[in-house]
Design an enzyme around this catalytic site. Sequence first.
Site, PDB file in Angstrom:
ATOM      1  N   ASP A 306     114.776 109.766  36.471  1.00 31.16           N
ATOM      2  CA  ASP A 306     114.292 108.534  35.893  1.00 31.16           C
ATOM      3  C   ASP A 306     115.481 107.627  35.673  1.00 31.16           C
ATOM      4  O   ASP A 306     116.527 108.079  35.220  1.00 31.16           O
ATOM      5  CB  ASP A 306     113.621 108.818  34.543  1.00 31.16           C
ATOM      6  CG  ASP A 306     112.176 109.215  34.753  1.00 31.16           C
ATOM      7  OD1 ASP A 306     111.551 108.684  35.694  1.00 31.16           O
ATOM      8  OD2 ASP A 306     111.679 110.056  33.981  1.00 31.16           O
ATOM      9  N   ASP A 343     114.388  90.273  16.163  1.00 25.55           N
ATOM     10  CA  ASP A 343     113.997  91.168  17.257  1.00 25.55           C
ATOM     11  C   ASP A 343     114.757  92.478  17.119  1.00 25.55           C
ATOM     12  O   ASP A 343     115.959  92.540  17.363  1.00 25.55           O
ATOM     13  CB  ASP A 343     114.335  90.463  18.582  1.00 25.55           C
ATOM     14  CG  ASP A 343     113.849  91.258  19.760  1.00 25.55           C
ATOM     15  OD1 ASP A 343     113.374  92.401  19.561  1.00 25.55           O
ATOM     16  OD2 ASP A 343     113.956  90.740  20.886  1.00 25.55           O
ATOM     17  N   PHE A 376     107.605  90.050  19.256  1.00 23.47           N
ATOM     18  CA  PHE A 376     107.287  90.232  20.665  1.00 23.47           C
ATOM     19  C   PHE A 376     105.904  90.842  20.804  1.00 23.47           C
ATOM     20  O   PHE A 376     105.524  91.727  20.065  1.00 23.47           O
ATOM     21  CB  PHE A 376     108.317  91.168  21.312  1.00 23.47           C
ATOM     22  CG  PHE A 376     108.023  91.474  22.741  1.00 23.47           C
ATOM     23  CD1 PHE A 376     108.424  90.588  23.732  1.00 23.47           C
ATOM     24  CD2 PHE A 376     107.333  92.615  23.100  1.00 23.47           C
ATOM     25  CE1 PHE A 376     108.151  90.860  25.055  1.00 23.47           C
ATOM     26  CE2 PHE A 376     107.063  92.875  24.433  1.00 23.47           C
ATOM     27  CZ  PHE A 376     107.465  91.996  25.406  1.00 23.47           C
ATOM     28  N   ALA A 378     102.939  92.137  23.799  1.00 25.31           N
ATOM     29  CA  ALA A 378     102.796  92.480  25.212  1.00 25.31           C
ATOM     30  C   ALA A 378     102.003  91.418  25.960  1.00 25.31           C
ATOM     31  O   ALA A 378     102.173  91.243  27.167  1.00 25.31           O
ATOM     32  CB  ALA A 378     102.123  93.829  25.365  1.00 25.31           C
ATOM     33  N   THR A 380     101.908  87.972  25.206  1.00 28.83           N
ATOM     34  CA  THR A 380     102.694  86.744  25.435  1.00 28.83           C
ATOM     35  C   THR A 380     104.008  87.049  26.144  1.00 28.83           C
ATOM     36  O   THR A 380     104.570  86.212  26.825  1.00 28.83           O
ATOM     37  CB  THR A 380     103.014  86.042  24.110  1.00 28.83           C
ATOM     38  OG1 THR A 380     103.774  86.939  23.308  1.00 28.83           O
ATOM     39  CG2 THR A 380     101.746  85.661  23.382  1.00 28.83           C
ATOM     40  N   MET A 382     106.820  87.282  24.832  1.00 27.01           N
ATOM     41  CA  MET A 382     107.830  86.379  24.278  1.00 27.01           C
ATOM     42  C   MET A 382     108.040  86.766  22.827  1.00 27.01           C
ATOM     43  O   MET A 382     107.195  87.380  22.193  1.00 27.01           O
ATOM     44  CB  MET A 382     107.328  84.933  24.315  1.00 27.01           C
ATOM     45  CG  MET A 382     107.308  84.299  25.685  1.00 27.01           C
ATOM     46  SD  MET A 382     106.968  82.563  25.548  1.00 27.01           S
ATOM     47  CE  MET A 382     105.398  82.534  24.745  1.00 27.01           C
ATOM     48  N   ASP A 517     108.958 113.342  30.195  1.00 24.13           N
ATOM     49  CA  ASP A 517     108.609 113.592  28.801  1.00 24.13           C
ATOM     50  C   ASP A 517     107.170 113.214  28.483  1.00 24.13           C
ATOM     51  O   ASP A 517     106.571 113.756  27.589  1.00 24.13           O
ATOM     52  CB  ASP A 517     109.584 112.867  27.863  1.00 24.13           C
ATOM     53  CG  ASP A 517     109.719 111.389  28.212  1.00 24.13           C
ATOM     54  OD1 ASP A 517     108.989 110.925  29.108  1.00 24.13           O
ATOM     55  OD2 ASP A 517     110.548 110.713  27.581  1.00 24.13           O
TER      56      ASP A 517
END
Lengths: 681, 588
Positions: A306, A343, A376, A378, A380, A382, A517
């Site tokens: 990964d 953030d 934040f 998912a 938008t 932003m 995982d």
Amino acid sequence: MTVYPKKSRSIWDAEIASRAVWDSFAKLNPRTLMKNPVMFVVEIGAALLTIQLVRNQLHHATGFAFEFQITIWLWFTVLFANFAEAMAEGRGKAQADTLRKARTETIAHKLKADGTTEEIPGSKLRSGDVVVVSAGEFIPGDGEVIEGVASVDESAITGESAPVIRESGGDRSAVTGGTRVLSDEIKVRITSNPGETFLDRMIKMVEGASRQKTPNEIALNILLAGLTIIFLLATATLQPMAIYSGAPQSPFVLWSLLVCLIPTTIGGLLSAIGIAGIDRVIQRNVMAMSGRAVEAAGDVDTLLLDKTGTITLGNRQATELIPAPGVTDGELADAAQLASLADETPEGRSIVVLAKEKYGLRGRPLSSLEATFIPFSATTRMSGVDFGGRVIRKGAPDAIKKYLTERGGTVPVQVGEMVQLVASSGATPLLVAVDNRVLGTVRLKDIVKGGMRERFDHLRAMGIRTVMITGDNHLTAAAIAQEAGVDDFLAEAKPEDKLALIRQEQAKGKLVAMTGDGTNDAPALAQADVGLAMNAGTQAAKEAGNMVDLDSNPTKLIEVVEIGKQMLITRGALTTFSVANDVAKYFAIIPAMFAGAFPVLQALNIMALKTPQSAILSAVIFNALIIVALVPLALRGVRYRPMGAEALLRWNLLVYGLGGIVAPFIGIKFIDMIITSLHWA
Amino acid sequence: MTTNGWLQILFFLFVVLALTKPLGVFMTRVFNREKTFLDPVLRPIEKLLYRLTGVDETREMRWTEYGAAMLIFSGVTMALTYLIERVQNRLPLNPQKLAAVAPDLAFNTAASFTTNTNWQAYVPETTMSYLTQMAALAYHNFISAATGIALAIAVVRGIARREKDTLGNYWVDMTRATLWVLLPACIVGSLFLVSQGVPQNFKPYTTAQLVDPQTVQITGADGKATTQVVREQTIAQGPTASQEVIKEFGTNGGGFFNANSSHPFENPTPLTNFFELVLIFAIGSGLTYTLGQMTGSPRHGWAVWCAMAILFLIGVTATYSAEARGNPLVQTTANHLQPIGNMEGKEVRFGIANSALWAVVTTDTSCGAVNSMHDSYTPLGGMIPLINMLLGEVIFGGVGSGLYGIIVFIILSVFIAGLMVGRTPEYLGKKVEAFDVKMAMLTVLIYPLFVLGFTGISVLAPKFGLSSLANAGPHGLSEIFYAYAEAGANNGSAFAGLNANTLWYNSTIGATTLFGRFFMVIPVLAIAGSLACKKHVPESAGTFPVTTPLFTGLLISVVLIVGALTFFPALSLGPILEHLLMYAGKVF
């Protein structure tokens, strides 16, 4: 860099060694020794000679000193081999003791159908029961968090003292029995029955109780048994020919010849090599469910890695702020920082850090700003801040573009080009906008872990192909793949793509290893020949894989592959060494057997050993001592350097093949000099 | 040793090398059933044979069926040969009116020819009728060789095939080996030999008057020596040329005459000698290329060829130098008796180099034809032929058997050393696992079991074992050891000096030839069957190399070490001891 907090024990740990000495005697039991055909033959010889020795004494025969020493050294040969195995097991046992302490009896609060709880002993829990575990309590068994979130101390099994978060849903829901909840309360659905918990399996594994011989070990054992029969034949038929030649041999001499010829060195060390190999995996905090998995790791042709967490550091980091035309660096940095202050994602924090380090902007206390933070989401894609009448947003380029278009703004052409440029270099562009004006681009870059390129070069030299798996788009994936030096990559990968890739590789006859995982990794983990699951992952992933990394460090797959190879090389090296040794032993024993009847055969005594007795005794002593001398090598493994098969073979043939021919000539001569100067023979 | 001698030896190897690729490619085409230039003539014959015998040529066999077909066929033809020998006195083509062959000798001979051994415990001129020679013995020369080739091809297919459980069709492989590979060469070769003076007729033996009558001493039954003047000689003859070529080309070795290829009617000129030598190595050498080609790794084929060629050169150097040095005792007392080395038992028209070369070639392979008497070699010179057989005749080897023999050694090499590259062992993309190792070990084990076992019993038995010996001491041990070594290896060359036409030796040597052939073949076929079923692992930088000089060196070491470790004790009491005693002034 992983820290192995468990104190790693030296090869000759006094405690383990002393326990091993006693175990070597216990292992003389013929019923257990029978599983090792080579050593079993030596034990039969030692026993028969002991009887013969007593009978000779009763008949007052001469030659006691020599015959006694031969008999003793045959016993030593068996004991040394037992000692090697006991040493290897001892290290596991010591570890098992530590683990056992974690398996203390706990009281479980089992949730009943009516919603109340009852207290029952942890050992009475069955799969499917639900228990409530509160702060300060031990989790009574392996299971999955179905409600709540808690910090858990898993140091009992991982040795890692920092607590980890376990929460319901998602990929961090698995908990292990014997670990302790530090805060909060969780509901856990138990997934294992008594005696089958992860801890139980781990203890059995390190103790070697459930250890089964690996396929290659079985094949090697057959080879050794076959060689033993051939030498049995050669020795047994030598006596008639000796009688014909007028030089019949005593059983002591014939048994000496036989024991020297059969591959006692590898026969005595074979199981120790296997146990030690698994032990080395465990030392790195990886739980292999079987030795077969470790062996398979050595054979791996393709590694699926990964990208995130394995090849790159877990998170992307801001490395550059590129202002739009007419915007100053400071302006952009200020807006970017403000938009990221709340953030808490690593990306967001890295922007704050970059603004501070590169543009001298200090972080401002949030409360003093009277700002409204937009987290934040998912949908938008932003995040931002509304502050002092300004609306600051940062986000994915298309999200910002859409946002601006809605408000009548546009993205300047130059900025659009910059976004393309950043993306094509393998980085992720973010746009920062204030009100309806774009201020510039933030370059978020994947940071490839240090030393990965060298590792992949090594793997390539060993003939292993590395494939990077990532959800990134093709362009980004290609750039990172190039930087990291992997052989191939799979971009925009969905979990089912992983499974398909594994099947495709396996159809070509390749062995595939991967890490995973999540629950959606489980099918691929099960399909892979070597599946390394992360301990922090879901129960489903842990059960699908055949190894679990307690540190949840996916890079460790590479180490496991190296250990697997090292284990196979050690076996091959010691087998070659053992067989090559026989040449010298013939030159010691054959002239000693027949030089009495035919003095001309002294010509074969090229080591110029003193007397026939000293020659035979020296060969037998060498044969026994070499086992002990090679115990550290068997336990530690042959030094392994990544290189192509041809170079590796040449090197190992030189050291263990040619070395195996030469070493006993020197060793036997040396022992002969000592025992003759001590007048033992 | 002379430059001339060495030039001949190296020229021989060069010719063998030059033949390897064309022959190998031809055999690949034959067994892949691709077009060859012989098809117009042979294909109709082949089809006719299948129609007559009801063979379905498209049917594929698993290893068990392949092995069973081979065993049944060998069993039936062996019984037929036994029968012909037993009733030859009532059959035609017996101008000398030879009697029926005794049961134990008939068994021994039938077993020996069925297994490609061709050990001869009898004197052919006075034992076998022309019909027996042609219909029973020469016939076996063809089909035992064809069977060997078929088995080798089946094994190669096992390595080459992927995830398939069949190895081909025994009947088809055997038929094609006979028709395409053996027969054409034998027809052409026989005509060449006839041109050189080898007879091909059904005439009764000629009695000739000696120009120079000889006086010989004969010890009668009463132990009294009498002198007798010999004035006439019986000149044996018959259909020799047709049997001679297949004797070499199929590495059979059973001579038409007792003196085998030292007899002027079997091997009249240095040119026939060279021709016959090349025939012995040809198929074994060509098959290494077939191995490489069919498995898609021609370089592997050459690596194996090189290992064989180097082992051959080691052997020929040792024997040639030992024979050229001669007997040190003769050197000191009567040097003029052996100015060029040990000529005892050697033909003057061949000399030391070509005799030593033949002795090595005939024992590298399972041929066993001789052009000189190995019993008369110096101890070391005679030890090399013995060692060649003890190594399992894998130096080019018997037709087919040499290839599958070396493949067993390759599997062992790959298994022992292969681990040292850090992968579980694999051979040409096939994983070598427990079952394969078990079968390979079984193959390696069977040979010493019978050779050392029967030698051990024989040397302890004064009545039936030692009474046959002509020599005492280590030389006597070598004689018995050699007899079983050649039988187990299906060689059939005689060390001589041992009267093997006794009940004990006829039956045990006969049994050893059967065990040495069929007990070995079954596990080898099992390996092929197991490999065929396996997946193919693609090659990578981490794969064990089987195409490099390093591999060649490894293979040579494993062949030598396994052989030496098994037989060193026996050799040390036989030829090694004899050699040392000879230099100490004692001979036997």
